[in-house]
Design a protein around this motif. Structure first.
Motif, PDB file in Angstrom:
ATOM      1  N   ASN A  87      32.092  30.106   6.632  1.00 25.30           N
ATOM      2  CA  ASN A  87      32.746  28.916   6.104  1.00 25.30           C
ATOM      3  C   ASN A  87      32.555  28.863   4.594  1.00 25.30           C
ATOM      4  OD1 ASN A  87      33.753  26.406   5.525  1.00 25.30           O
ATOM      5  ND2 ASN A  87      32.528  25.316   7.035  1.00 25.30           N
ATOM      6  N   GLY A  88      33.648  29.041   3.866  1.00 26.15           N
ATOM      7  CA  GLY A  88      33.618  28.981   2.406  1.00 26.15           C
ATOM      8  C   GLY A  88      34.221  27.692   1.890  1.00 26.15           C
ATOM      9  N   ALA A 109      32.803  40.072  19.845  1.00 24.36           N
ATOM     10  CA  ALA A 109      31.586  40.022  19.025  1.00 24.36           C
ATOM     11  C   ALA A 109      31.881  39.298  17.720  1.00 24.36           C
ATOM     12  CB  ALA A 109      31.067  41.432  18.756  1.00 24.36           C
ATOM     13  N   VAL A 110      31.947  37.963  17.800  1.00 25.06           N
ATOM     14  CA  VAL A 110      32.264  37.154  16.626  1.00 25.06           C
ATOM     15  C   VAL A 110      31.126  36.163  16.403  1.00 25.06           C
ATOM     16  CG1 VAL A 110      33.929  35.608  15.545  1.00 25.06           C
ATOM     17  CG2 VAL A 110      34.723  37.320  17.183  1.00 25.06           C
ATOM     18  N   ASP A 111      30.591  36.145  15.182  1.00 20.15           N
ATOM     19  CA  ASP A 111      29.558  35.191  14.807  1.00 20.15           C
ATOM     20  C   ASP A 111      30.116  34.252  13.743  1.00 20.15           C
ATOM     21  OD1 ASP A 111      27.510  36.331  16.422  1.00 20.15           O
ATOM     22  OD2 ASP A 111      27.196  37.892  14.903  1.00 20.15           O
ATOM     23  N   ALA A 112      29.634  33.017  13.743  1.00 23.34           N
ATOM     24  CA  ALA A 112      30.029  32.050  12.719  1.00 23.34           C
ATOM     25  C   ALA A 112      28.822  31.771  11.831  1.00 23.34           C
ATOM     26  CB  ALA A 112      30.522  30.765  13.359  1.00 23.34           C
ATOM     27  N   GLY A 113      29.090  31.575  10.548  1.00 22.51           N
ATOM     28  CA  GLY A 113      28.014  31.292   9.608  1.00 22.51           C
ATOM     29  C   GLY A 113      28.550  30.576   8.386  1.00 22.51           C
ATOM     30  N   ASP A 120      38.798  28.896  -2.623  1.00 23.75           N
ATOM     31  CA  ASP A 120      40.122  28.432  -2.196  1.00 23.75           C
ATOM     32  C   ASP A 120      40.800  29.462  -1.308  1.00 23.75           C
ATOM     33  OD1 ASP A 120      40.217  25.894  -3.339  1.00 23.75           O
ATOM     34  OD2 ASP A 120      40.792  26.697  -5.289  1.00 23.75           O
ATOM     35  N   SER A 121      40.774  30.715  -1.714  1.00 21.67           N
ATOM     36  CA  SER A 121      41.406  31.783  -0.936  1.00 21.67           C
ATOM     37  C   SER A 121      40.358  32.477  -0.081  1.00 21.67           C
ATOM     38  CB  SER A 121      42.044  32.820  -1.866  1.00 21.67           C
ATOM     39  OG  SER A 121      43.077  32.231  -2.614  1.00 21.67           O
ATOM     40  N   SER A 122      40.771  32.888   1.092  1.00 23.55           N
ATOM     41  CA  SER A 122      39.862  33.621   1.965  1.00 23.55           C
ATOM     42  C   SER A 122      39.599  35.008   1.402  1.00 23.55           C
ATOM     43  CB  SER A 122      40.455  33.732   3.365  1.00 23.55           C
ATOM     44  OG  SER A 122      40.590  32.452   3.933  1.00 23.55           O
ATOM     45  N   VAL A 166      35.368  35.388   4.840  1.00 21.97           N
ATOM     46  CA  VAL A 166      35.007  34.117   4.212  1.00 21.97           C
ATOM     47  C   VAL A 166      36.269  33.259   4.235  1.00 21.97           C
ATOM     48  CG1 VAL A 166      34.198  32.963   2.130  1.00 21.97           C
ATOM     49  CG2 VAL A 166      33.296  35.222   2.732  1.00 21.97           C
ATOM     50  N   ILE A 167      36.213  32.170   4.986  1.00 22.89           N
ATOM     51  CA  ILE A 167      37.376  31.289   5.112  1.00 22.89           C
ATOM     52  C   ILE A 167      37.421  30.358   3.913  1.00 22.89           C
ATOM     53  CG2 ILE A 167      38.517  29.541   6.532  1.00 22.89           C
ATOM     54  CD1 ILE A 167      38.305  32.281   7.884  1.00 22.89           C
ATOM     55  N   GLY A 168      38.544  30.384   3.208  1.00 19.90           N
ATOM     56  CA  GLY A 168      38.743  29.510   2.051  1.00 19.90           C
ATOM     57  C   GLY A 168      39.514  28.263   2.427  1.00 19.90           C
ATOM     58  N   ASN A 169      39.662  27.373   1.484  1.00 25.12           N
ATOM     59  CA  ASN A 169      40.346  26.103   1.722  1.00 25.12           C
ATOM     60  C   ASN A 169      41.783  26.262   2.211  1.00 25.12           C
ATOM     61  OD1 ASN A 169      38.243  24.245   1.065  1.00 25.12           O
ATOM     62  ND2 ASN A 169      38.543  24.724  -1.093  1.00 25.12           N
ATOM     63  N   LYS A 170      42.442  27.354   1.858  1.00 22.10           N
ATOM     64  CA  LYS A 170      43.840  27.552   2.265  1.00 22.10           C
ATOM     65  C   LYS A 170      43.975  27.970   3.725  1.00 22.10           C
ATOM     66  CE  LYS A 170      45.420  28.736  -2.356  1.00 22.10           C
ATOM     67  NZ  LYS A 170      45.945  29.762  -3.237  1.00 22.10           N
ATOM     68  N   ASP A 171      42.897  28.396   4.361  1.00 22.92           N
ATOM     69  CA  ASP A 171      42.955  28.858   5.757  1.00 22.92           C
ATOM     70  C   ASP A 171      42.126  27.986   6.681  1.00 22.92           C
ATOM     71  OD1 ASP A 171      44.687  31.119   5.469  1.00 22.92           O
ATOM     72  OD2 ASP A 171      43.063  32.123   4.418  1.00 22.92           O
ATOM     73  N   ILE A 172      41.980  26.718   6.366  1.00 23.78           N
ATOM     74  CA  ILE A 172      41.197  25.821   7.218  1.00 23.78           C
ATOM     75  C   ILE A 172      41.899  25.684   8.554  1.00 23.78           C
ATOM     76  CG2 ILE A 172      40.460  23.429   7.535  1.00 23.78           C
ATOM     77  CD1 ILE A 172      39.940  23.318   4.536  1.00 23.78           C
ATOM     78  N   LEU A 173      41.146  25.869   9.616  1.00 28.66           N
ATOM     79  CA  LEU A 173      41.670  25.742  10.977  1.00 28.66           C
ATOM     80  C   LEU A 173      40.671  24.922  11.759  1.00 28.66           C
ATOM     81  CD1 LEU A 173      43.657  26.635  13.236  1.00 28.66           C
ATOM     82  CD2 LEU A 173      42.175  28.595  13.602  1.00 28.66           C
ATOM     83  N   VAL A 174      40.878  23.621  11.793  1.00 27.02           N
ATOM     84  CA  VAL A 174      39.957  22.734  12.499  1.00 27.02           C
ATOM     85  C   VAL A 174      40.780  21.862  13.421  1.00 27.02           C
ATOM     86  CG1 VAL A 174      38.263  20.868  12.273  1.00 27.02           C
ATOM     87  CG2 VAL A 174      38.319  22.711  10.595  1.00 27.02           C
ATOM     88  N   ALA A 175      40.332  21.782  14.674  1.00 26.03           N
ATOM     89  CA  ALA A 175      40.952  20.871  15.597  1.00 26.03           C
ATOM     90  C   ALA A 175      40.386  19.511  15.355  1.00 26.03           C
ATOM     91  CB  ALA A 175      40.693  21.293  17.028  1.00 26.03           C
TER      92      ALA A 175
END
Length: 177
Positions: A87-88, A109-113, A120-122, A166-175
């Protein structure tokens, strides 16, 4: 000439009238509850429509990622890729939402951190074996980093993953709620 009623007849006559009055009260209450629920239901639908309009803008940004989902699922079956989604942004849950999306696409095999910064950009980081390059299509505006991230920039073990995203502000995906 009026006929006198017995005590039993008088009792049943009054009982029947009481039952009729009670039934009328129940019917009126049920009708009131029905009208109220219909009115309340219409206001809920209006609120849902307003919420839909607000979330459509977020959905439009993710259409590209959803379109490539089917082809990515076919590629995933051939690779054992270890991914860390970081999460960036300053919004909680972004990496977790992308983790769920990737797992839904077949990545196991996916981890979140967390990334210790805001972007801004991923950004995508690939290990030397270049596994996971098909993930680039999910992040059309992302930059591909050539230098590996430093351990102090995140709270995950970098060497344990083939791909760091690294997820940036342009790729936010939140339910959202």
């Amino acid at each position: 000439m009026k006929k006198k009623q017995s005590a039993t007849g008088l009792f049943f006559s009054m009982f029947l009238r009481a039952v009729v009055v009670i039934l009328v009260i129940v019917i009126v209450c049920l009708a009131f509850a029905l009208v109220r629920s219909l009115i309340h239901g219409k206001s809920l639908k209006k609120a849902e429509a307003d919420t839909t309009v607000q979330t459509e803008n977020q959905t439009d940004e993710l259409l590209t990622a959803e379109k490539t989902e089917a082809t990515t699922e076919q590629i995933v079956a051939d690779y054992g890729i270890k991914i860390a989604v970081l999460n960036g942004t300053e919004i909680g849950g972004v990496a977790g939402a992308w983790k769920e999306k990737l797992e839904g696409m077949g990545y196991t095999a996916v981890d979140a951190g967390n990334y210790k910064g805001v972007t801004d950009s991923s950004k995508l980081y690939f290990s030397q074996n270049k596994k996971g390059e098909e993930l680039i299509s999910l992040f059309p505006g992302a930059t591909i980093e050539t230098d590996m991230m430093k351990e102090e920039e995140t709270d995950v073990v970098i060497s344990a993953h083939d791909v760091l995203i690294v997820i940036g502000n342009k790729d936010i995906l939140v339910a959202g709620p």
